[in-house]
Design an enzyme around this catalytic site. Sequence first.
Site, PDB file in Angstrom:
ATOM      1  N   SER A 117      -8.667 -24.509 -15.000  1.00  0.00           N
ATOM      2  CA  SER A 117      -9.822 -24.921 -15.864  1.00  0.00           C
ATOM      3  C   SER A 117      -9.756 -24.351 -17.210  1.00  0.00           C
ATOM      4  CB  SER A 117     -10.982 -24.788 -15.295  1.00  0.00           C
ATOM      5  OG  SER A 117     -11.203 -25.316 -13.836  1.00  0.00           O
TER       6      SER A 117
HETATM    7  N1  SAH Z   1     -10.406 -22.813 -10.463  1.00  0.00           N
HETATM    8  C1  SAH Z   1      -9.178 -23.398 -10.374  1.00  0.00           C
HETATM    9  C2  SAH Z   1      -9.266 -24.768 -10.459  1.00  0.00           C
HETATM   10  C3  SAH Z   1      -8.144 -25.605  -9.788  1.00  0.00           C
HETATM   11  S1  SAH Z   1      -8.138 -27.429  -9.671  1.00  0.00           S
HETATM   12  C4  SAH Z   1      -8.318 -22.910 -11.525  1.00  0.00           C
HETATM   13  O1  SAH Z   1      -8.756 -22.561 -12.683  1.00  0.00           O
HETATM   14  O2  SAH Z   1      -6.999 -22.661 -11.539  1.00  0.00           O
HETATM   15  C5  SAH Z   1      -9.216 -27.546  -8.285  1.00  0.00           C
HETATM   16  C6  SAH Z   1      -8.446 -27.082  -6.991  1.00  0.00           C
HETATM   17  O3  SAH Z   1      -9.412 -27.671  -5.991  1.00  0.00           O
HETATM   18  C7  SAH Z   1      -6.999 -27.722  -6.716  1.00  0.00           C
HETATM   19  O4  SAH Z   1      -6.124 -26.571  -6.631  1.00  0.00           O
HETATM   20  C8  SAH Z   1      -7.323 -28.569  -5.604  1.00  0.00           C
HETATM   21  O5  SAH Z   1      -5.999 -28.370  -4.698  1.00  0.00           O
HETATM   22  C9  SAH Z   1      -8.514 -27.878  -4.928  1.00  0.00           C
HETATM   23  N2  SAH Z   1      -9.210 -28.723  -3.830  1.00  0.00           N
HETATM   24  C10 SAH Z   1      -9.394 -30.093  -3.930  1.00  0.00           C
HETATM   25  N3  SAH Z   1     -10.256 -30.508  -2.928  1.00  0.00           N
HETATM   26  C11 SAH Z   1     -10.412 -29.326  -2.067  1.00  0.00           C
HETATM   27  C12 SAH Z   1     -11.182 -29.168  -0.895  1.00  0.00           C
HETATM   28  N4  SAH Z   1     -11.612 -30.027  -0.254  1.00  0.00           N
HETATM   29  N5  SAH Z   1     -11.204 -27.791  -0.591  1.00  0.00           N
HETATM   30  C13 SAH Z   1     -10.413 -26.890  -1.006  1.00  0.00           C
HETATM   31  N6  SAH Z   1      -9.857 -27.000  -2.231  1.00  0.00           N
HETATM   32  C14 SAH Z   1      -9.757 -28.308  -2.775  1.00  0.00           C
END
Ligand code: SAH
Length: 217
Positions: A62
Site C-alpha cells: 500500500s
Molecule cells: N498491507 C499489505 C497489502 C497487501 S495487498 C501491504 O502493504 O503489503 C492485499 C493482500 O491481501 C494481498 O497480499 C492478498 O493476497 C491478500 N488477500 C486477499 N484476499 C484475502 C483473504 N481473503 N484473506 C487473506 N488475505 C487476502
Amino acid sequence: MDRYKKQRVRMVETQIRARSVKDPRVLKVMETMPRHLFVDEGLIDQAYNDNPLPIGEKQTISQPYIVALMTEALALTGKERVLEIGTGSGYQTAILAKLADRVFSVERVASLASRARKVLDKLNCYNVAIRVGDGSYGWREEAPFDAIITTAAAPDVPSYLLEQLAPGGRMVVPVGSREVQTLYKLTRSADEPARIDKEDLGGCRFVSLIGESGWKE
Ligand code: SAH
C-alpha cells in the site's frame, strides 16, 4: 545513519504530515521502518514514493499515506491485540507490531506470507503471528481483537470480522466495488448492546479480498 533515513523523513513530511496524519507514534514509526526491505530489489529506489508498488502475485504494498491513515484510525496505544487481513509484503504488519502488543495477520497467498515472515523476523517483530488462509473468517481462536485492519477491498463489511471486534474496538476496512472503494472506520461501543459507529475516511483503491466475504478469484 542508514541511507534511507533522509527519504523516510521526507516521506513522512510531504506525504503523511502534509495530509494531516497527526498521531506522533504513527509518524515516528513510519520515519524509522525500513520500507525498502519490503519491496523487490528492482523497486528499492521507489520504496519511499507516494504510491503503491507491485509485490508479485498481482498484489501491492500500500501507499505510505494509506498505511499511516489506517494505522492512525486504529488509535493504538501499545496494549492492543490486532487482527490484520492481507499480510502482503508485511510492511503494514511491521508498523502494527511496533505500535501494539500482538498482531495476528492472515494472508491468502502462502509465498507472500513466507516472504513477509522472513522480513519481520529480520526486524525482530516476534509479536506477530501469521496464518495462511481466507481472512474472511478472521482468527476465531485469538478473538476478540481491540483493532482489526483489512488491507484488501470487500464488497461489504465482513460480518465474521465485526463479530471478532472487542467492545470499544476499532476496525478499518475498504468497502466498495473491485475498482474503487470507501475507507471506513467502524467503532464498536464499549457497552452492550453493541452499537457500531461508522465513519467515512475517504476514497481508496485496494486489491480485492478473495474469499467468503469477498470476490471469487
Ligand atoms: N498491507 C499489505 C497489502 C497487501 S495487498 C501491504 O502493504 O503489503 C492485499 C493482500 O491481501 C494481498 O497480499 C492478498 O493476497 C491478500 N488477500 C486477499 N484476499 C484475502 C483473504 N481473503 N484473506 C487473506 N488475505 C487476502
